[in-house]
Design an enzyme around this catalytic site. Structure first.
Site, PDB file in Angstrom:
ATOM      1  N   GLY A 188      -9.143  23.577  13.796  1.00  0.00           N
ATOM      2  CA  GLY A 188     -10.162  22.646  13.329  1.00  0.00           C
ATOM      3  C   GLY A 188     -10.758  23.131  12.028  1.00  0.00           C
ATOM      4  CG  ASP A 189     -14.911  22.423  11.397  1.00  0.00           C
ATOM      5  OD1 ASP A 189     -14.698  22.853  12.566  1.00  0.00           O
ATOM      6  OD2 ASP A 189     -15.956  21.833  11.084  1.00  0.00           O
ATOM      7  CD  GLU A 190     -14.561  26.749  15.864  1.00  0.00           C
ATOM      8  OE1 GLU A 190     -15.611  26.463  16.463  1.00  0.00           O
ATOM      9  OE2 GLU A 190     -13.565  27.242  16.438  1.00  0.00           O
TER      10      GLU A 190
END
Length: 546
Positions: free
Chosen positions: A466-468
């Site tokens: 994801g955006d991690e």
């Protein structure tokens, strides 16, 4: 070595040496003839020719009408190898064999005339039915004491220099009809002695000819083998090299093929000035040294002429120039650059994120797991089994070379540690919802690039999903980690161009510390929790400011 024995039977009648016992001038003529015959014995080209010459010479010079040569075979039995004087006797006896025992019986019977053995008809009748090939002429019984009886037998054994029986000369039918006198016996002994020498010489010639023929065959085979090796070496599709073994010149190239020259873009004259280790990438010298000198295998990089590297599979084998000659190292080099590139690509895909090229979740956990252990470094409790130093302090466990990680704030730590920065993007979901996943992917790739540019070469920037993102930075203190988080956030904030426009995302960072005794999950969870604390704090701050 084949051992030969010969037995010669001689039958005499009128004429020859036996006729002239009382005539010295005839003796001299006979000696000349005997010498001429003996000289021809050593000119025969083969053993068969020598044996036939002995039989023919006995008939010509010794005064007998019949002579037979019996040759000792390797198994000890005697073969009738040559017959002279009678076509009938030759047809009956030639090529037949008599047992060694029967011959030993003959040579132990009768009267001993020096080295000769004479068996009169009064004793020889017991030999009429044994297995020795023999032939007797018919005729009347003797009328006077020294007259030859048709059943009389005379043998002249022949011995090698070391006393081994090699031949027996048998004669029959004296031309003068009498048993040989002193002169005749001496002539037979002399002839048998010279015949034995001739047989020995023939045997030596035969052995020499066989040895020369064998040597020639071996040389032909060696030349053929060398030519086969040369062609296999020169025209092999993979690289081949021959290097010296042992001493100061160990590994020096003395021969290379065209394939290796093409592989490294180096001429043969240049390669022959190098040791093979000179061609190996410095980081792979250890791999080369660890590979066994005999039958060794290794995969390493060779240095191309342009300075680049080429992955090769290396296989060594030891060859000898001759049986006891110097040994050389035959090196087989196979180009595996394409395979290695494919393997590295597969390994990279398995350990890196396909979208951003960053290490993925599995690779992050592997790198983090390599730095921590399950046992925390803490002040041990004194036990009866502990080993103490001179000051009463428990000594550390022996052979523990692991560098334990501590939180920098832990008592006894040096204030630095392995920082784990957990990053979550702010506002990324709205970009995905508004502009689509393609735009979202472009934002993630750009964020990954900016994060990489802000860290050191030894630091790790990984994408969890994801955006991690997670950053591992070693050797930092708390203040250093906070400064790094600020720099990373500042790098993410500037606008990102997509589809002719631009968007902005924020970034929240939580700082945790890798420490031995903690699990990977605990370390990441701690950094994640601190990230959410920081995210909520910044969110509350924005609301109060509004």
């Amino acid at each position: 070595m084949i051992q030969w024995s010969v037995c010669l039977h001689v039958h005499a009648s009128a004429g020859g040496v036996m006729e002239t016992d009382t005539e010295p001038y005839v003796h001299l003529a006979s000696l000349r003839e005997l010498h001429e015959v003996v000289s021809r014995l050593n000119t025969a080209r083969s053993m068969a020719d020598t044996l036939q010459a002995i039989a023919d010479g006995a008939v010509r010079t010794l005064g007998f009408e019949l002579a037979a040569v019996n040759l000792v075979r390797p198994d000890g039995d005697l073969l009738v190898a040559a017959v002279a004087g009678s076509p009938g006797a030759e047809a009956l006896m030639a090529g037949r064999t008599g047992s060694r025992d029967a011959w030993e019986r003959r040579l132990s019977m009768g009267e001993q005339w020096g080295e000769l053995r004479f068996i009169p008809h009064t004793e020889g009748w017991v030999l009429d039915h044994d297995d020795v090939p023999q032939w007797h002429a018919t005729g009347p019984a003797p009328r006077y004491p020294d007259e030859w009886h048709p059943m009389d037998r005379l043998f002249a054994p022949m011995y090698s220099f070391d006393g081994e029986l090699i031949a027996v000369l048998s004669v029959d039918k004296p031309r003068n009809g009498r048993r040989p006198g002193q002169w005749g016996r001496e002539a037979i002994r002399f002839y048998a002695t010279q015949a034995a020498v001739a047989i020995g010489n023939a045997r030596l010639r035969a052995n020499m000819q066989r040895a020369l023929a064998r040597l020639e065959r071996e040389q032909d085979a060696l030349r053929a083998s060398e030519e086969s090796f040369r062609q296999a070496f020169e025209y092999a599709p993979s690289g081949m090299a021959v290097a010296e073994m042992g001493g100061d010149s160990h590994g020096r190239l003395i021969r290379v093929n065209d394939a290796l020259c093409r592989m490294l873009a180096r001429p043969a004259s240049q390669l022959r000035r190098h040791f093979f280790a000179d061609l190996v990438h410095p980081d792979d010298i250890g791999v080369l040294l660890r590979s066994s000198a005999e039958g060794g295998r290794a995969e390493l990089r060779l240095i191309h002429r342009d300075g680049g590297t080429l992955w090769v599979s290396l296989r060594n084998s030891v060859v000898a120039d001759t049986a006891d000659g110097p040994r050389f190292l035959l090196i087989h080099v196979e180009d595996i650059e394409e395979r290695k590139r494919h393997e590295q690509a597969l390994a990279h895909r398995a350990s890196h994120d396909a979208l951003t090229g960053l290490p993925n979740n599995a690779e992050l956990r592997l790198r983090l797991g390599n730095r921590i252990c399950a046992r925390p470094r803490e002040t041990p409790v004194r036990r009866s089994t502990d080993v103490f130093d001179g000051f009463g302090t428990p000594a550390p466990p022996p052979y523990d070379h692991h560098e334990h990680l501590l939180d920098p704030d832990t008592p006894g730590a040096d204030g630095k540690g392995l920082a784990v920065l957990f990053c979550d993007l702010d506002g990324f979901k709205s970009i995905n919802d508004r502009f689509g996943h393609d735009s979202g992917d472009a934002v993630l790739r750009e964020v990954a690039r900016r994060l990489r540019e802000c860290v050191r070469d030894d630091d790790t920037v990984a994408r969890l999903g994801g955006d991690e993102f997670v950053v591992l930075a070693d050797g930092l203190g708390p203040a250093d980690a906070s400064d790094l988080a600020v720099r990373l956030r500042s790098a993410v904030i500037p606008p990102i161009r997509i589809d002719g426009g631009s968007v902005r995302v924020g970034a929240s960072f939580g700082i945790g510390w890798a420490s031995c005794g903690l699990s990977i999950e605990e370390i990441l969870r701690s950094a994640d929790q601190r990230m959410y604390i920081e995210k909520r704090a910044r969110s509350h701050g924005r609301r109060r400011a509004g």
